[in-house]
Design an enzyme around this catalytic site. Structure first.
Site, mmCIF file in Angstrom:
data_model
loop_
_atom_site.group_PDB
_atom_site.id
_atom_site.type_symbol
_atom_site.label_atom_id
_atom_site.label_comp_id
_atom_site.label_asym_id
_atom_site.label_seq_id
_atom_site.Cartn_x
_atom_site.Cartn_y
_atom_site.Cartn_z
ATOM 1 N N LYS A 196 8.898 21.583 4.511
ATOM 2 C CA LYS A 196 8.548 20.827 5.611
ATOM 3 C C LYS A 196 9.569 21.199 6.459
ATOM 4 C CE LYS A 196 6.372 18.842 8.842
ATOM 5 N NZ LYS A 196 5.620 19.625 9.707
ATOM 6 N N SER A 197 10.441 21.022 7.911
ATOM 7 C CA SER A 197 11.136 20.738 9.209
ATOM 8 C C SER A 197 10.910 19.628 9.271
ATOM 9 C CB SER A 197 10.078 21.089 10.377
ATOM 10 O OG SER A 197 10.037 22.200 10.601
ATOM 11 N N GLY A 204 1.737 34.086 10.711
ATOM 12 C CA GLY A 204 0.402 34.529 12.365
ATOM 13 C C GLY A 204 -0.569 35.557 11.508
ATOM 14 N N LEU A 262 5.490 16.276 13.290
ATOM 15 C CA LEU A 262 6.754 16.271 12.231
ATOM 16 C C LEU A 262 6.380 14.519 11.616
ATOM 17 C CD1 LEU A 262 9.409 16.900 15.304
ATOM 18 C CD2 LEU A 262 8.548 17.585 13.333
ATOM 19 N N ASN A 268 14.275 25.182 13.215
ATOM 20 C CA ASN A 268 12.739 25.667 13.973
ATOM 21 C C ASN A 268 13.300 25.035 15.433
ATOM 22 O OD1 ASN A 268 10.396 24.932 15.013
ATOM 23 N ND2 ASN A 268 9.587 23.599 13.246
ATOM 24 N N SER A 294 2.475 28.367 15.432
ATOM 25 C CA SER A 294 1.784 28.366 15.929
ATOM 26 C C SER A 294 1.561 28.496 17.397
ATOM 27 C CB SER A 294 0.606 26.375 15.931
ATOM 28 O OG SER A 294 1.651 25.994 16.465
ATOM 29 N N CYS A 336 8.640 23.585 17.515
ATOM 30 C CA CYS A 336 7.740 22.912 17.310
ATOM 31 C C CYS A 336 6.666 21.949 18.741
ATOM 32 C CB CYS A 336 7.928 21.519 16.462
ATOM 33 S SG CYS A 336 6.685 19.781 16.628
ATOM 34 N N LYS A 357 13.137 29.986 13.899
ATOM 35 C CA LYS A 357 12.005 30.013 14.144
ATOM 36 C C LYS A 357 11.769 30.210 15.763
ATOM 37 C CE LYS A 357 7.261 29.483 12.240
ATOM 38 N NZ LYS A 357 7.016 28.431 11.292
ATOM 39 N N MET A 361 0.339 17.296 14.233
ATOM 40 C CA MET A 361 0.738 16.802 13.102
ATOM 41 C C MET A 361 2.075 15.782 13.495
ATOM 42 S SD MET A 361 -0.913 18.243 10.507
ATOM 43 C CE MET A 361 0.118 17.034 9.724
HETATM 44 C C1 DHB Z 1 5.207 20.552 13.556
HETATM 45 C C2 DHB Z 1 4.075 21.743 13.719
HETATM 46 C C3 DHB Z 1 5.012 22.526 14.209
HETATM 47 O O1 DHB Z 1 4.327 23.891 14.626
HETATM 48 C C4 DHB Z 1 5.975 23.037 14.313
HETATM 49 O O2 DHB Z 1 6.587 24.303 13.942
HETATM 50 C C5 DHB Z 1 6.926 21.560 13.220
HETATM 51 C C6 DHB Z 1 6.245 20.721 13.017
HETATM 52 C C7 DHB Z 1 4.157 18.973 13.178
HETATM 53 O O3 DHB Z 1 3.561 18.708 14.329
HETATM 54 O O4 DHB Z 1 4.676 18.341 12.601
#
Ligand code: DHB
Length: 311
Positions: free
Chosen positions: A43-44, A249, A71, A127, A194, A130, A164, A69
């Site tokens: 997870k980022s 994707g 992050l 990343n 996304s 986001c 990313k 989300m």
């Molecule tokens: C989140 C969504 C993403 O597309 C991303 O690259 C990193 C974090 C998120 O909302 O947590």
């Protein structure tokens, strides 16, 4: 064989999770590592642990998903600690560590500095895309800031990493991002995150379906495949040959995976479909992709990777 070579290592198959799905905790990460996926990504991470945005913040819909989300993650130290231990215990099973930023530019630099100073030597996915932090733009839509950020990171960072990217929708933008990225010794780019800030409406309630940002969120799944394929193809055509592509994707079937490979992807990430189907998706996708190779008479991915036909 579905063997996939990526940055000097050969994986059993090209499939990974897409960051954000099934990769928050050590338990989830170990389950991915033990699944049929060829590799995985964490997870980022942001500098500090975060709760993320209010729920509901992820919803599956017929043709995909929408999420904001915000992050949520257990913090960079948690993932770095996991990565260092995993690298020591499983040196022959490389994986990718995803790193983001909540605050913006300076936090990206600080996070990369911490990894540089750590014992982790594996791949990092930085990343830059986001779409879900209220008030913060997606870094990679600002070509000058992206250039400045990568310049600052490459001044001290000596370990392998890639970026990313968000989807681009204009040929000029493909040209511009490629010109920025080609200045640097990046090991890969991952296309796409996304499609940011879509809106899904519930037909019974006439309301949005997620709470953050008035319902705006990143779109994944079937909706995004043509955009993802275009980004993989366009970047493959423009980037230095030393920069590999991860295709992400709209991968729901072996055919979708095959199309990403035709466009030049080396590895393949699955987000929405993994969320919908669970870890069993990787066994299904490997079977479906292998069946396509056999039907077409290919013995390996190398025989068709990047070889999309044109008219
Ligand atoms: C989140 C969504 C993403 O597309 C991303 O690259 C990193 C974090 C998120 O909302 O947590």
């Amino acid at each position: 064989t579905l063997q996939a070579t990526f940055y000097g290592h050969t994986y059993d198959n090209p499939f990974m999770n897409a960051s954000g799905v099934h990769c928050m905790t050590m338990t989830e990460l170990d389950a991915l590592a033990d699944s049929a996926a060829g590799s995985f990504v964490t997870k980022s991470a942001t500098a500090e642990a975060r709760e993320g945005n209010p729920e509901p913040r992820y919803v599956n819909v017929d043709l995909g998903s929408i999420n904001s989300m915000g992050l949520p993650n257990l913090g960079l130290d948690y993932y770095l600690d996991y990565a260092i231990k995993r690298q020591a215990s499983h040196p022959d099973q490389p994986f990718v560590m995803s790193v983001a930023s909540y605050q913006g530019f300076d936090e990206y630099v600080a996070n990369m500095r911490k990894i540089q100073e750590s014992d982790y030597t594996g791949l990092v996915e930085l990343n830059l895309s986001c779409p879900n932090v209220p008030g913060k733009p997606q870094m990679a839509y600002d070509f000058e800031d992206t250039d400045r950020l990568l310049t600052e990171i490459f001044a001290f960072y000596t370990k392998p990493f890639g970026v990313k990217l968000p989807p681009y929708f204009d040929i000029m933008h493909f040209d511009k991002i490629a010109a920025v990225l080609n200045q640097f010794d990046l090991k890969f780019v991952n296309c796409i995150n996304s499609i940011g800030n879509g809106l899904y409406i519930d037909e019974v309630t006439d309301t949005v379906v997620i709470k953050p940002k008035g319902g705006f969120g990143g779109i994944g799944g079937e909706y995004v495949k043509p955009t993802a394929l275009a980004n993989v193809r366009a970047l493959k055509q423009r980037l230095n040959p030393s920069i590999e592509i991860i295709g992400t994707g709209g991968i729901l079937t072996g055919r979708d995976a095959y199309e990403h490979l035709l466009c030049g992807a080396s590895m393949l990430q699955v987000g929405t479909q993994l969320e919908k189907e669970g870890l069993g998706v990787f066994e299904r996708l490997t079977k479906e992709l292998l069946a396509i190779l056999e039907a077409k008479g290919y013995a390996s991915i190398a025989e068709f990777k990047g070889m999309l036909g044109t008219l």
